[in-house]
Design a protein around this motif. Sequence first.
Motif, short mmCIF file in Angstrom:
data_model
loop_
_atom_site.label_atom_id
_atom_site.label_comp_id
_atom_site.label_asym_id
_atom_site.label_seq_id
_atom_site.Cartn_x
_atom_site.Cartn_y
_atom_site.Cartn_z
N SER A 161 -65.07 49.44 -68.65
CA SER A 161 -64.00 50.10 -67.89
C SER A 161 -63.19 51.03 -68.78
O SER A 161 -62.78 52.12 -68.35
N ARG A 178 -62.94 55.11 -67.92
CA ARG A 178 -61.72 55.80 -67.46
C ARG A 178 -61.43 57.09 -68.25
O ARG A 178 -60.49 57.81 -67.94
N THR A 196 -56.04 55.56 -62.74
CA THR A 196 -56.68 56.41 -63.74
C THR A 196 -56.06 57.80 -63.78
O THR A 196 -55.98 58.43 -64.85
N THR A 208 -54.69 59.65 -67.12
CA THR A 208 -55.17 60.97 -67.57
C THR A 208 -54.01 61.92 -67.79
O THR A 208 -53.97 62.66 -68.78
#
Length: 467
Positions: A39, A43, A119, A123
């Motif tokens: 994971s 991501r 996510t 970011t």
Amino acid sequence: MILPVIMAGGNGSRLWPLSRQLFPKQFLKLHSDDTMLQSTVSRLQDIEHQPPLIICNEEHRFVVAEQLRSAGLNHGQILLEPVGRNTAPAIALAAFNAVNQGQDPLLLVLAADHVIQNTDAFTQAVEQAATLAAQDKLVTFGITPTHPETGYGYIKAGVMESNSAAVEQFVEKPDLATAQDYLQSGNYFWNSGMFMFKANVFLDELKQHRPDIYSACQSAMNNTSSDLDFIRIDKTAFELCPDDSIDYAVMEKTAQAMVVPMNADWSDIGSWSALWDIEEKDDNGNVCHGDVLNVDSRNSYINAQDKLVATVGLDNVVIVETKDAILVADKSKVQNVKDVVNELKAQGRSEVSEHREVYRPWGKYDSLDDGNRFKVKRITVKPGARLSTQMHHHRAEHWIVVTGTAKVIKDNEEVFLTENQSTYIPVGSVHSLENPGMVDLELIEVQSGGYLGEDDIVRFDDKYGRE
């Protein structure tokens, strides 16, 4: 360019019995169908970056490589730590590795055992941090607190401008009253343990504030070797390196520390109660995994790996069942699971270090039964994989093929076995086992003899570089 540095060390002792020394929490599927390591790499998909550098303990190298391979995740090299020395040395190794290759990337330092559910917010925070890091700042990510948590360290931020602020202070885990004050003040953030900075900027700060760590890591990286995707460092030099975290070694001392808030539904999954907090619950407040039957039980976390787990009238408990151990705990006291692990260590119990099912680079084995002078295993060999050419001084072995095809070499004699066929490996026989087929090879191994320990193996040839 951003170079993600994913730290995949640590033991996760508070998540025993699922997390073990040889298979810790970053390799477990705790919150999704992917492991936590998978994971973490996944991501990064919306961030322009170089293939990630993974840092892990040498004994975990094949687990890391296999989890990345099986998930089809692109990655760079895997840097192996011969011993654990905390986060400051680990990050220094990554920085030296980049600089020694003539690069000065923005290092995005991430832990492999965190859950981040938003996510997009992750970011955006990384993009914000990249702008600051490009200006020679050392950026830490502060998690916007949602409650007065006493299990995390905190970051005190200065005046917020353009969604970032200078770090005024790092503070240790507070008591409840202090945590409530931090929450109300609005300028304290949970310390996420994620960072971003230029490789050379970090090394310059480390050299200024902890020249001993700098020198030890520099020496360790001046004598490296590579095999497959793995980078091995100078063990003797690294063993001399002091143990310290990046917070103590650099971030609390530098004048260039900045914090970028991140509101991304983050958790470091530091306990079973933390996992209960973020999981979807049934109408009675229970989180259940596996074969679970609840009768009038509430607000509990129940994870059944191998057997039916039935509960009656329980409230606020944690039950975790594996093939060789069961944990039952008050959910409000699960931080004390580490005391169980410490006691197992003191008793020399194998349950602290490995599961009954053990992963190897060629596949895995499950110890089904053992007694006086015998042991029974179920062995799974991946297609194309081969165990080392070896012999045993103290045990003989019977192999019975359940599925697939086995290529067996025994004292220079080659034979192929299929379902329901078997062979006998006498004491002292030089032998190897290979799966030449396209599907998993499964066989039952019955060992017999006066000593059945895993260290009764003399290896003559091993494609995975083991001794």
